[in-house]
Design a protein around this motif. Sequence first.
Motif, PDB file in Angstrom:
ATOM      1  N   GLU A 177       0.824  -1.207   0.000  1.00 41.95           N
ATOM      2  CA  GLU A 177       0.000   0.000   0.000  1.00 41.95           C
ATOM      3  C   GLU A 177       0.863   1.265   0.000  1.00 41.95           C
ATOM      4  O   GLU A 177       0.492   2.273  -0.592  1.00 41.95           O
ATOM      5  N   PHE A 232       1.772   1.870  -3.421  1.00 43.17           N
ATOM      6  CA  PHE A 232       0.542   2.260  -4.133  1.00 43.17           C
ATOM      7  C   PHE A 232       0.247   3.742  -3.903  1.00 43.17           C
ATOM      8  O   PHE A 232       0.077   4.517  -4.849  1.00 43.17           O
ATOM      9  N   TYR A 233       0.220   4.146  -2.630  1.00 46.33           N
ATOM     10  CA  TYR A 233      -0.135   5.543  -2.320  1.00 46.33           C
ATOM     11  C   TYR A 233       0.986   6.512  -2.671  1.00 46.33           C
ATOM     12  O   TYR A 233       0.741   7.690  -2.879  1.00 46.33           O
ATOM     13  N   TRP A 293      -6.458   7.516  -9.892  1.00 47.25           N
ATOM     14  CA  TRP A 293      -6.919   6.567  -8.858  1.00 47.25           C
ATOM     15  C   TRP A 293      -6.852   7.229  -7.481  1.00 47.25           C
ATOM     16  O   TRP A 293      -7.792   7.148  -6.673  1.00 47.25           O
ATOM     17  N   LEU A 308      -9.864   8.130  -4.640  1.00 53.99           N
ATOM     18  CA  LEU A 308      -9.873   7.622  -3.257  1.00 53.99           C
ATOM     19  C   LEU A 308      -9.940   8.734  -2.221  1.00 53.99           C
ATOM     20  O   LEU A 308     -10.229   8.485  -1.047  1.00 53.99           O
ATOM     21  N   LEU A 323     -12.649   8.989   0.344  1.00 54.33           N
ATOM     22  CA  LEU A 323     -12.708   7.899   1.325  1.00 54.33           C
ATOM     23  C   LEU A 323     -11.692   8.104   2.450  1.00 54.33           C
ATOM     24  O   LEU A 323     -11.813   7.515   3.531  1.00 54.33           O
ATOM     25  N   THR A 343      -8.616   7.105   2.617  1.00 58.06           N
ATOM     26  CA  THR A 343      -7.777   5.930   2.904  1.00 58.06           C
ATOM     27  C   THR A 343      -6.287   6.276   2.781  1.00 58.06           C
ATOM     28  O   THR A 343      -5.912   7.216   2.087  1.00 58.06           O
ATOM     29  N   ASP A 344      -5.463   5.514   3.450  1.00 55.85           N
ATOM     30  CA  ASP A 344      -4.014   5.650   3.285  1.00 55.85           C
ATOM     31  C   ASP A 344      -3.345   4.289   3.497  1.00 55.85           C
ATOM     32  O   ASP A 344      -4.047   3.281   3.627  1.00 55.85           O
ATOM     33  N   LYS A 362      -2.753   0.332   7.862  1.00 56.18           N
ATOM     34  CA  LYS A 362      -3.849  -0.647   7.943  1.00 56.18           C
ATOM     35  C   LYS A 362      -3.881  -1.353   9.299  1.00 56.18           C
ATOM     36  O   LYS A 362      -3.747  -2.587   9.390  1.00 56.18           O
ATOM     37  N   HIS A 384     -11.098  -5.552   1.265  1.00 55.66           N
ATOM     38  CA  HIS A 384      -9.759  -4.982   1.122  1.00 55.66           C
ATOM     39  C   HIS A 384      -9.031  -5.715   0.005  1.00 55.66           C
ATOM     40  O   HIS A 384      -9.010  -6.956  -0.013  1.00 55.66           O
ATOM     41  N   THR A 385      -8.466  -4.942  -0.920  1.00 57.68           N
ATOM     42  CA  THR A 385      -7.743  -5.568  -2.028  1.00 57.68           C
ATOM     43  C   THR A 385      -6.379  -4.889  -2.183  1.00 57.68           C
ATOM     44  O   THR A 385      -6.178  -4.113  -3.111  1.00 57.68           O
TER      45      THR A 385
HETATM   46  N1  IYR Z   1      -6.187  -0.977  -1.647  1.00 63.25           N
HETATM   47  C1  IYR Z   1      -6.034   0.377  -1.185  1.00 63.25           C
HETATM   48  C2  IYR Z   1      -6.682   1.375  -2.091  1.00 63.25           C
HETATM   49  C3  IYR Z   1      -8.149   1.335  -2.259  1.00 63.25           C
HETATM   50  C4  IYR Z   1      -8.654   1.127  -3.516  1.00 63.25           C
HETATM   51  C5  IYR Z   1      -9.972   1.183  -3.726  1.00 63.25           C
HETATM   52  I1  IYR Z   1     -10.685   1.010  -5.618  1.00 63.25           I
HETATM   53  C6  IYR Z   1     -10.881   1.426  -2.677  1.00 63.25           C
HETATM   54  O1  IYR Z   1     -12.229   1.462  -2.885  1.00 63.25           O
HETATM   55  C7  IYR Z   1     -10.372   1.655  -1.404  1.00 63.25           C
HETATM   56  C8  IYR Z   1      -8.987   1.598  -1.201  1.00 63.25           C
HETATM   57  C9  IYR Z   1      -6.469   0.525   0.274  1.00 63.25           C
HETATM   58  O2  IYR Z   1      -7.074  -0.389   0.835  1.00 63.25           O
HETATM   59  O3  IYR Z   1      -6.203   1.565   0.866  1.00 63.25           O
END
Ligand code: IYR
Length: 225
Positions: free
Chosen positions: A91, A94-95, A103, A107, A110, A112-113, A116, A172-173
């Motif tokens: 992650e 990714f971030y 992308w 996000l 939401l 998110t970062d 986790k 979670h992906t």
């Molecule tokens: N996997 C990352 C990013 C993420 C991607 C999507 I599309 C989402 O809806 C939410 C998060 C993460 O879990 O932060």
Amino acid sequence: MKQHANVPLNDFVEYPQEEMLSRATEFLDEAKRRHTIRSFSDRPVPKEIIEACIKTAGSAPSGANHQPWHFVAIHSQDVKQQIRAAAEQQEQAFYEGRAGEEWLDALKPLGTDADKPYLEHAPWLIAIFSQKKGGIHSEDKHTNYYVHESVGIATGFLIQALHHAGLATLTHTPKPMSFLMEICQRDKENERPYMLLIAGYPAEDATVPEHALVKKPLEEIATFL
Ligand code: IYR
């Protein structure tokens, strides 16, 4: 034996039509109370509840009824820690850029970062794997069909079963998720990680992003001909 032996459908339940409508709307009300959360309590959840929910997932329809899925339910603190460390590593990349600007913009609402903590705090993580080959018996090696569709339906059943039982979830992906193969000791030739579900009680201060509450109206998601 006939190749297509059948048994009578003897567990179908017919409801009066008024009751069908009230059942449908009650189910809708319950479904609307399902929210993806990102802050979990560490309160324990009995294994039997998770087992029953996985059995519900296992009742899903699938291509040729091959049931091309495997669920690894993780309660071990040691395994959860390994998953958190590996997921956060992915992650972070990714971030920090791998996601790309579009992308990351999607996000933002939401919030998110790469952090986790719930991967370690929630009582249960359920790693879902899809299988390329299999069959109605686990040892079979036939081709599986509509694998993504089948595992997607089973995952939907699982999310709804957990919610119905009184648990909150997070789909979670982490990308890529291949680290789950090693940590969960799955067969690399045949299986792919499909999703990681986090399940447990919400933390007392759990929140839901406003963005996630916006659901498209019926007119936009459905057409009646
Ligand atoms: N996997 C990352 C990013 C993420 C991607 C999507 I599309 C989402 O809806 C939410 C998060 C993460 O879990 O932060």
